[in-house]
Write an enzyme that holds these catalytic residues in place. Structure first.
Site, PDB file in Angstrom:
ATOM      1  N   ARG A  73     -11.617   4.118   9.305  1.00  0.00           N
ATOM      2  CA  ARG A  73     -11.172   2.763   9.706  1.00  0.00           C
ATOM      3  C   ARG A  73     -12.504   2.041  10.592  1.00  0.00           C
ATOM      4  O   ARG A  73     -12.480   1.054  10.811  1.00  0.00           O
ATOM      5  CB  ARG A  73      -9.944   2.683  10.968  1.00  0.00           C
ATOM      6  CG  ARG A  73      -8.770   2.493  10.230  1.00  0.00           C
ATOM      7  CD  ARG A  73      -7.656   2.050  10.972  1.00  0.00           C
ATOM      8  NE  ARG A  73      -6.513   1.913  10.283  1.00  0.00           N
ATOM      9  CZ  ARG A  73      -5.281   1.822  10.645  1.00  0.00           C
ATOM     10  NH1 ARG A  73      -5.108   2.003  11.908  1.00  0.00           N
ATOM     11  NH2 ARG A  73      -4.143   1.625  10.130  1.00  0.00           N
ATOM     12  N   ARG A  96      10.800 -10.853   4.965  1.00  0.00           N
ATOM     13  CA  ARG A  96      11.243  -9.649   5.119  1.00  0.00           C
ATOM     14  C   ARG A  96      11.709  -9.308   6.611  1.00  0.00           C
ATOM     15  O   ARG A  96      12.600  -8.694   6.854  1.00  0.00           O
ATOM     16  CB  ARG A  96      10.138  -8.287   4.863  1.00  0.00           C
ATOM     17  CG  ARG A  96      10.552  -6.965   4.937  1.00  0.00           C
ATOM     18  CD  ARG A  96       9.495  -5.884   5.081  1.00  0.00           C
ATOM     19  NE  ARG A  96       8.715  -5.990   3.920  1.00  0.00           N
ATOM     20  CZ  ARG A  96       7.642  -5.457   3.713  1.00  0.00           C
ATOM     21  NH1 ARG A  96       7.261  -4.694   4.764  1.00  0.00           N
ATOM     22  NH2 ARG A  96       7.007  -5.491   2.544  1.00  0.00           N
ATOM     23  N   LYS A 102       0.737  -1.229  -0.102  1.00  0.00           N
ATOM     24  CA  LYS A 102      -0.110   0.051   0.038  1.00  0.00           C
ATOM     25  C   LYS A 102       0.991   1.267  -0.140  1.00  0.00           C
ATOM     26  O   LYS A 102       0.416   2.191  -0.773  1.00  0.00           O
ATOM     27  CB  LYS A 102      -1.068   0.149   1.201  1.00  0.00           C
ATOM     28  CG  LYS A 102      -1.988   0.930   1.347  1.00  0.00           C
ATOM     29  CD  LYS A 102      -3.218   0.754   2.025  1.00  0.00           C
ATOM     30  CE  LYS A 102      -2.683   0.283   3.710  1.00  0.00           C
ATOM     31  NZ  LYS A 102      -2.588   1.356   4.532  1.00  0.00           N
ATOM     32  N   ARG A 112      14.087  -9.203  12.466  1.00  0.00           N
ATOM     33  CA  ARG A 112      12.961  -8.963  13.569  1.00  0.00           C
ATOM     34  C   ARG A 112      12.434 -10.264  14.025  1.00  0.00           C
ATOM     35  O   ARG A 112      11.410 -10.630  13.509  1.00  0.00           O
ATOM     36  CB  ARG A 112      12.093  -8.017  12.586  1.00  0.00           C
ATOM     37  CG  ARG A 112      12.448  -6.514  12.591  1.00  0.00           C
ATOM     38  CD  ARG A 112      11.274  -5.494  12.363  1.00  0.00           C
ATOM     39  NE  ARG A 112      10.053  -6.195  11.600  1.00  0.00           N
ATOM     40  CZ  ARG A 112       9.963  -5.898  10.414  1.00  0.00           C
ATOM     41  NH1 ARG A 112      10.904  -5.058   9.794  1.00  0.00           N
ATOM     42  NH2 ARG A 112       8.945  -6.214   9.633  1.00  0.00           N
ATOM     43  N   ARG A 166      -2.246  -9.895  12.545  1.00  0.00           N
ATOM     44  CA  ARG A 166      -2.272  -8.369  12.059  1.00  0.00           C
ATOM     45  C   ARG A 166      -3.232  -8.652  10.784  1.00  0.00           C
ATOM     46  O   ARG A 166      -4.109  -7.580  10.379  1.00  0.00           O
ATOM     47  CB  ARG A 166      -1.209  -7.801  11.699  1.00  0.00           C
ATOM     48  CG  ARG A 166      -0.271  -7.436  12.920  1.00  0.00           C
ATOM     49  CD  ARG A 166       0.816  -6.234  12.606  1.00  0.00           C
ATOM     50  NE  ARG A 166       1.815  -6.835  11.636  1.00  0.00           N
ATOM     51  CZ  ARG A 166       2.819  -7.272  12.118  1.00  0.00           C
ATOM     52  NH1 ARG A 166       3.250  -7.671  13.273  1.00  0.00           N
ATOM     53  NH2 ARG A 166       3.738  -7.883  11.109  1.00  0.00           N
TER      54      ARG A 166
END
Length: 201
Positions: free
Chosen positions: A89, A128, A14, A134, A145
């Site tokens: 939202r 990623r 996005k 991470r 998520r």
């Protein structure tokens, strides 16, 4: 005078497509996250309120989010169009935005929905996360998520689909291919970037 909204799950690209759209149409990218950060950084009265809420780990209420977005849409660069990202939202925010724009004699032109297969997006984000070290970004966290996004946005997407504003685009694949799909979807609704837009961008 192009007014767009872009929605899509985390990892669907996005941010990349938003940057391209704002350049193509010569309109500002209005992200609620950026608005929050700017107000907190500048220590505006609204920013102080937002910081206290965020620091407490709570969600910023609709009334405050609406006030921040309304203030941003009044700025000079947003008068001739914008791309909203991360807002609205909730259904309450959808109603508020509609009233806010109607008060200015405006309305959204289209809602771009980047659609992506969840398994592919999860694999992309996991890769990623590993590349960026991470370790806490587990597959479970990423899937959570994705599920939160789907749950929160499905009522909004249904509203915009019913209003004939939704432009569904496959968000997976080469960046240029996705950009072309978005352009084709907007063109089908009679929304084109003019030479003036491109020059302004």
């Amino acid at each position: 005078m192009t007014r767009l909204l872009i929605v899509g799950p985390p990892g669907a690209g996005k941010g990349t497509q938003s940057a391209r759209l704002t350049e193509t149409f010569g309109i500002p990218d209005i992200s609620t996250g950026d608005i929050f950060r700017a107000n907190i950084r500048e220590q505006t009265p609204l920013g102080v309120q937002v910081k206290a809420i965020v620091d407490a780990g709570d969600y910023v209420p609709d009334t405050l989010t609406n006030a921040l977005v309304s203030s941003r849409l009044d700025e000079e660069d947003a008068r001739d169009g914008f791309l909203l990202d991360g807002y609205p939202r909730t259904l309450e925010q959808v109603a508020y935005l509609e009233q806010l724009l109607a008060g200015k004699g405006q309305a959204l032109d289209a809602v771009i929905q980047l659609v992506a297969d969840q398994d592919e997006v999860v694999a992309r984000l996991r890769k990623r996360a590993i590349e960026q070290g991470r370790a806490d970004d587990t597959e479970e966290a990423i899937r959570h998520r994705q599920e939160v996004y789907a749950r929160e946005t499905s009522p909004l997407i249904a509203v915009y689909r019913d209003r004939g504003l939704l432009v569904e685009v496959d968000g997976l694949g080469d960046i240029d291919e996705v950009s072309d799909r978005i352009a084709e979807g907007l063109a089908a609704r009679g929304i084109f970037a003019t030479q003036d837009d491109a020059a302004a961008g």
